[in-house]
Design a protein around this motif. Structure first.
Motif, PDB file in Angstrom:
ATOM      1  N   GLN A   1    -119.831 118.260  49.221  1.00 23.68           N
ATOM      2  CA  GLN A   1    -120.208 119.052  49.658  1.00 23.68           C
ATOM      3  C   GLN A   1    -119.059 120.376  50.041  1.00 23.68           C
ATOM      4  OE1 GLN A   1    -120.534 121.684  52.108  1.00 23.68           O
ATOM      5  NE2 GLN A   1    -122.657 122.023  52.195  1.00 23.68           N
ATOM      6  N   ILE A   2    -119.098 121.510  49.140  1.00 25.98           N
ATOM      7  CA  ILE A   2    -117.700 122.312  49.081  1.00 25.98           C
ATOM      8  C   ILE A   2    -117.163 122.806  50.349  1.00 25.98           C
ATOM      9  CG2 ILE A   2    -118.602 124.383  48.313  1.00 25.98           C
ATOM     10  CD1 ILE A   2    -115.675 122.849  46.756  1.00 25.98           C
ATOM     11  N   ASP A   3    -118.371 123.421  51.273  1.00 21.59           N
ATOM     12  CA  ASP A   3    -118.046 124.000  52.450  1.00 21.59           C
ATOM     13  C   ASP A   3    -117.545 123.122  53.514  1.00 21.59           C
ATOM     14  OD1 ASP A   3    -118.667 126.823  51.365  1.00 21.59           O
ATOM     15  OD2 ASP A   3    -120.640 126.413  51.661  1.00 21.59           O
ATOM     16  N   ALA A   4    -117.976 121.837  53.206  1.00 18.55           N
ATOM     17  CA  ALA A   4    -117.497 120.932  54.214  1.00 18.55           C
ATOM     18  C   ALA A   4    -115.965 120.469  53.886  1.00 18.55           C
ATOM     19  CB  ALA A   4    -118.363 119.458  54.270  1.00 18.55           C
ATOM     20  N   LEU A   5    -115.714 120.467  52.816  1.00 18.47           N
ATOM     21  CA  LEU A   5    -114.324 120.125  52.390  1.00 18.47           C
ATOM     22  C   LEU A   5    -113.494 121.332  52.717  1.00 18.47           C
ATOM     23  CD1 LEU A   5    -114.808 118.913  48.662  1.00 18.47           C
ATOM     24  CD2 LEU A   5    -113.981 117.487  50.714  1.00 18.47           C
ATOM     25  N   ARG A   6    -113.752 122.638  52.663  1.00 20.20           N
ATOM     26  CA  ARG A   6    -113.126 123.691  53.411  1.00 20.20           C
ATOM     27  C   ARG A   6    -112.912 123.566  54.821  1.00 20.20           C
ATOM     28  NH1 ARG A   6    -112.372 128.750  50.085  1.00 20.20           N
ATOM     29  NH2 ARG A   6    -111.626 129.504  51.864  1.00 20.20           N
ATOM     30  N   LEU A   7    -113.952 122.929  55.444  1.00 24.90           N
ATOM     31  CA  LEU A   7    -114.016 122.723  56.990  1.00 24.90           C
ATOM     32  C   LEU A   7    -112.748 121.526  57.208  1.00 24.90           C
ATOM     33  CD1 LEU A   7    -117.555 122.980  58.218  1.00 24.90           C
ATOM     34  CD2 LEU A   7    -115.733 124.486  58.553  1.00 24.90           C
ATOM     35  N   LEU A   8    -112.769 120.777  56.351  1.00 21.78           N
ATOM     36  CA  LEU A   8    -111.979 119.543  56.479  1.00 21.78           C
ATOM     37  C   LEU A   8    -110.482 120.102  56.459  1.00 21.78           C
ATOM     38  CD1 LEU A   8    -111.621 116.609  56.966  1.00 21.78           C
ATOM     39  CD2 LEU A   8    -111.701 116.316  54.424  1.00 21.78           C
ATOM     40  N   VAL A   9    -110.167 121.122  55.224  1.00 25.32           N
ATOM     41  CA  VAL A   9    -108.961 121.712  55.196  1.00 25.32           C
ATOM     42  C   VAL A   9    -108.599 122.389  56.526  1.00 25.32           C
ATOM     43  CG1 VAL A   9    -107.670 123.638  54.005  1.00 25.32           C
ATOM     44  CG2 VAL A   9    -109.029 121.969  52.763  1.00 25.32           C
ATOM     45  N   ARG A  10    -109.573 123.125  57.038  1.00 22.78           N
ATOM     46  CA  ARG A  10    -109.180 123.943  58.320  1.00 22.78           C
ATOM     47  C   ARG A  10    -108.831 123.064  59.385  1.00 22.78           C
ATOM     48  NH1 ARG A  10    -112.766 128.531  61.227  1.00 22.78           N
ATOM     49  NH2 ARG A  10    -110.774 129.294  62.283  1.00 22.78           N
ATOM     50  N   TYR A  11    -109.521 121.930  59.465  1.00 19.79           N
ATOM     51  CA  TYR A  11    -109.335 120.970  60.683  1.00 19.79           C
ATOM     52  C   TYR A  11    -107.793 120.566  60.448  1.00 19.79           C
ATOM     53  CZ  TYR A  11    -108.950 116.812  63.249  1.00 19.79           C
ATOM     54  OH  TYR A  11    -108.495 115.756  64.327  1.00 19.79           O
ATOM     55  N   HIS A  12    -107.350 119.942  59.357  1.00 21.12           N
ATOM     56  CA  HIS A  12    -106.091 119.453  58.911  1.00 21.12           C
ATOM     57  C   HIS A  12    -104.959 120.542  59.293  1.00 21.12           C
ATOM     58  CE1 HIS A  12    -107.302 115.438  58.389  1.00 21.12           C
ATOM     59  NE2 HIS A  12    -108.088 115.905  57.396  1.00 21.12           N
ATOM     60  N   GLY A  13    -105.353 121.731  58.805  1.00 22.62           N
ATOM     61  CA  GLY A  13    -104.417 122.723  59.147  1.00 22.62           C
ATOM     62  C   GLY A  13    -104.399 123.261  60.704  1.00 22.62           C
ATOM     63  N   TRP A  14    -105.279 123.221  61.421  1.00 19.65           N
ATOM     64  CA  TRP A  14    -105.143 123.324  62.776  1.00 19.65           C
ATOM     65  C   TRP A  14    -104.585 122.122  63.395  1.00 19.65           C
ATOM     66  CZ3 TRP A  14    -106.611 126.948  66.169  1.00 19.65           C
ATOM     67  CH2 TRP A  14    -106.539 126.562  67.507  1.00 19.65           C
ATOM     68  N   GLN A  15    -104.577 121.029  62.946  1.00 17.20           N
ATOM     69  CA  GLN A  15    -104.067 119.908  63.735  1.00 17.20           C
ATOM     70  C   GLN A  15    -102.363 119.880  62.979  1.00 17.20           C
ATOM     71  OE1 GLN A  15    -104.956 117.669  65.742  1.00 17.20           O
ATOM     72  NE2 GLN A  15    -106.782 118.999  65.715  1.00 17.20           N
ATOM     73  N   ARG A  16    -102.152 120.681  62.055  1.00 21.49           N
ATOM     74  CA  ARG A  16    -100.664 120.617  61.397  1.00 21.49           C
ATOM     75  C   ARG A  16    -100.369 119.631  60.949  1.00 21.49           C
ATOM     76  NH1 ARG A  16     -98.776 125.150  61.997  1.00 21.49           N
ATOM     77  NH2 ARG A  16     -98.175 126.548  63.461  1.00 21.49           N
ATOM     78  N   ASP A  17    -101.151 118.887  60.171  1.00 21.94           N
ATOM     79  CA  ASP A  17    -100.878 117.321  59.714  1.00 21.94           C
ATOM     80  C   ASP A  17    -101.074 117.738  58.146  1.00 21.94           C
ATOM     81  OD1 ASP A  17    -100.940 115.080  58.309  1.00 21.94           O
ATOM     82  OD2 ASP A  17    -102.670 114.270  59.760  1.00 21.94           O
ATOM     83  N   GLU A  18     -99.516 118.039  57.815  1.00 24.07           N
ATOM     84  CA  GLU A  18     -99.136 118.490  56.405  1.00 24.07           C
ATOM     85  C   GLU A  18     -99.804 117.513  55.222  1.00 24.07           C
ATOM     86  OE1 GLU A  18     -95.683 120.163  53.899  1.00 24.07           O
ATOM     87  OE2 GLU A  18     -95.481 119.634  55.897  1.00 24.07           O
ATOM     88  N   SER A  19     -99.756 116.113  55.546  1.00 22.98           N
ATOM     89  CA  SER A  19    -100.199 115.192  54.639  1.00 22.98           C
ATOM     90  C   SER A  19    -101.563 115.240  54.283  1.00 22.98           C
ATOM     91  CB  SER A  19     -99.361 113.663  54.742  1.00 22.98           C
ATOM     92  OG  SER A  19     -99.929 113.270  55.851  1.00 22.98           O
ATOM     93  N   GLU A  20    -102.373 115.150  55.402  1.00 24.17           N
ATOM     94  CA  GLU A  20    -103.774 115.360  55.498  1.00 24.17           C
ATOM     95  C   GLU A  20    -104.300 116.591  54.865  1.00 24.17           C
ATOM     96  OE1 GLU A  20    -106.023 112.915  55.758  1.00 24.17           O
ATOM     97  OE2 GLU A  20    -104.467 111.522  55.943  1.00 24.17           O
ATOM     98  N   LEU A  21    -103.517 117.610  55.233  1.00 21.06           N
ATOM     99  CA  LEU A  21    -103.869 118.961  54.566  1.00 21.06           C
ATOM    100  C   LEU A  21    -103.772 119.002  53.210  1.00 21.06           C
ATOM    101  CD1 LEU A  21    -104.718 122.001  55.062  1.00 21.06           C
ATOM    102  CD2 LEU A  21    -102.272 122.400  55.404  1.00 21.06           C
ATOM    103  N   ARG A  22    -102.755 118.323  52.830  1.00 16.49           N
ATOM    104  CA  ARG A  22    -102.466 118.254  51.351  1.00 16.49           C
ATOM    105  C   ARG A  22    -103.443 117.329  50.535  1.00 16.49           C
ATOM    106  NH1 ARG A  22    -100.606 114.388  48.172  1.00 16.49           N
ATOM    107  NH2 ARG A  22     -99.661 113.343  49.796  1.00 16.49           N
ATOM    108  N   LEU A  23    -103.896 116.345  51.233  1.00 20.33           N
ATOM    109  CA  LEU A  23    -104.906 115.714  50.549  1.00 20.33           C
ATOM    110  C   LEU A  23    -106.126 116.121  50.395  1.00 20.33           C
ATOM    111  CD1 LEU A  23    -103.996 112.002  52.065  1.00 20.33           C
ATOM    112  CD2 LEU A  23    -103.876 112.542  49.765  1.00 20.33           C
ATOM    113  N   SER A  24    -106.608 116.821  51.572  1.00 17.14           N
ATOM    114  CA  SER A  24    -107.739 117.474  51.792  1.00 17.14           C
ATOM    115  C   SER A  24    -107.974 118.789  50.726  1.00 17.14           C
ATOM    116  CB  SER A  24    -108.359 118.065  53.097  1.00 17.14           C
ATOM    117  OG  SER A  24    -107.307 118.822  53.677  1.00 17.14           O
ATOM    118  N   LEU A  25    -106.758 119.352  50.530  1.00 18.07           N
ATOM    119  CA  LEU A  25    -106.635 120.392  49.617  1.00 18.07           C
ATOM    120  C   LEU A  25    -106.739 120.040  48.457  1.00 18.07           C
ATOM    121  CD1 LEU A  25    -103.996 122.640  51.062  1.00 18.07           C
ATOM    122  CD2 LEU A  25    -106.258 123.410  50.766  1.00 18.07           C
ATOM    123  N   GLU A  26    -106.068 118.913  47.881  1.00 20.84           N
ATOM    124  CA  GLU A  26    -106.335 118.234  46.462  1.00 20.84           C
ATOM    125  C   GLU A  26    -107.777 117.977  46.037  1.00 20.84           C
ATOM    126  OE1 GLU A  26    -103.527 115.126  46.979  1.00 20.84           O
ATOM    127  OE2 GLU A  26    -101.882 116.294  46.126  1.00 20.84           O
TER     128      GLU A  26
END
Length: 168
Positions: free
Chosen positions: A75-100
């Motif tokens: 679900q592409i929009d949910a993946l974008r929300l996941l990116v947003r969440y990890h960006g908000w949390q400033r969790d660079e490794s999880e942000l990278r994984l969710s962007l990938e």
């Protein structure tokens, strides 16, 4: 009433009158997930994301995003929300994984704007990873570099840069 559409109208009216009632959006997300209307659940999460993240409900936001992705991992929009969440949390490794993950799913679904967005972010946080820049260039060549508003949402969607300017 177990009628998500009517509940949505009521919750939107309620929050318009008293913004402090925004947590009711989470109940609405639950109704939509229960009825397997994941697109509507994502729409409500997107609509209320700023309130949820700023208002201390980020874990609930993350829980529902994960629930939606458990039911539909692509679900592409949910993946974008996941990116947003990890960006908000400033969790660079999880942000990278969710962007990938977002880039991979977007590529498989031929959603060039979403893939472009994910790759743009990956190039910023991992400038030495050549494969992201190469794929980004392929997209720009294939689509003429016309990705409209996708580039403009970068700062808003993931927050302030994760590293200081000039630091890799």
């Amino acid at each position: 009433s177990e009628n998500p559409r009517e509940a949505e109208k009521a919750v939107v009216r309620l929050v318009e009158q008293e913004p402090a009632n925004y947590p009711k959006f989470l109940d609405l997300v639950g109704l939509y997930v229960k009825s397997e209307d994941l697109d509507s659940a994502v729409r409500i999460l997107s609509m209320s994301s700023e309130h949820l993240l700023v208002g201390g409900k980020s874990e609930d936001f993350h829980k529902w995003t994960d629930e939606i992705l458990t039911r539909n991992p692509e679900q592409i929009d949910a993946l974008r929300l996941l990116v947003r969440y990890h960006g908000w949390q400033r969790d660079e490794s999880e942000l990278r994984l969710s962007l990938e993950r977002l880039a991979e799913v977007a590529q498989s679904q031929e959603l060039a704007e979403h893939e472009h967005y994910a790759l743009s972010q990956l190039v910023m946080i991992m400038p030495h990873e050549v494969s992201y820049a190469q794929r980004l260039q392929e997209l720009k060549t294939q689509y003429g570099g016309d990705f409209g508003a996708v580039e403009a949402v970068t700062e808003f969607e993931i927050g302030a840069p994760l590293t200081s300017p000039g630091v890799c």
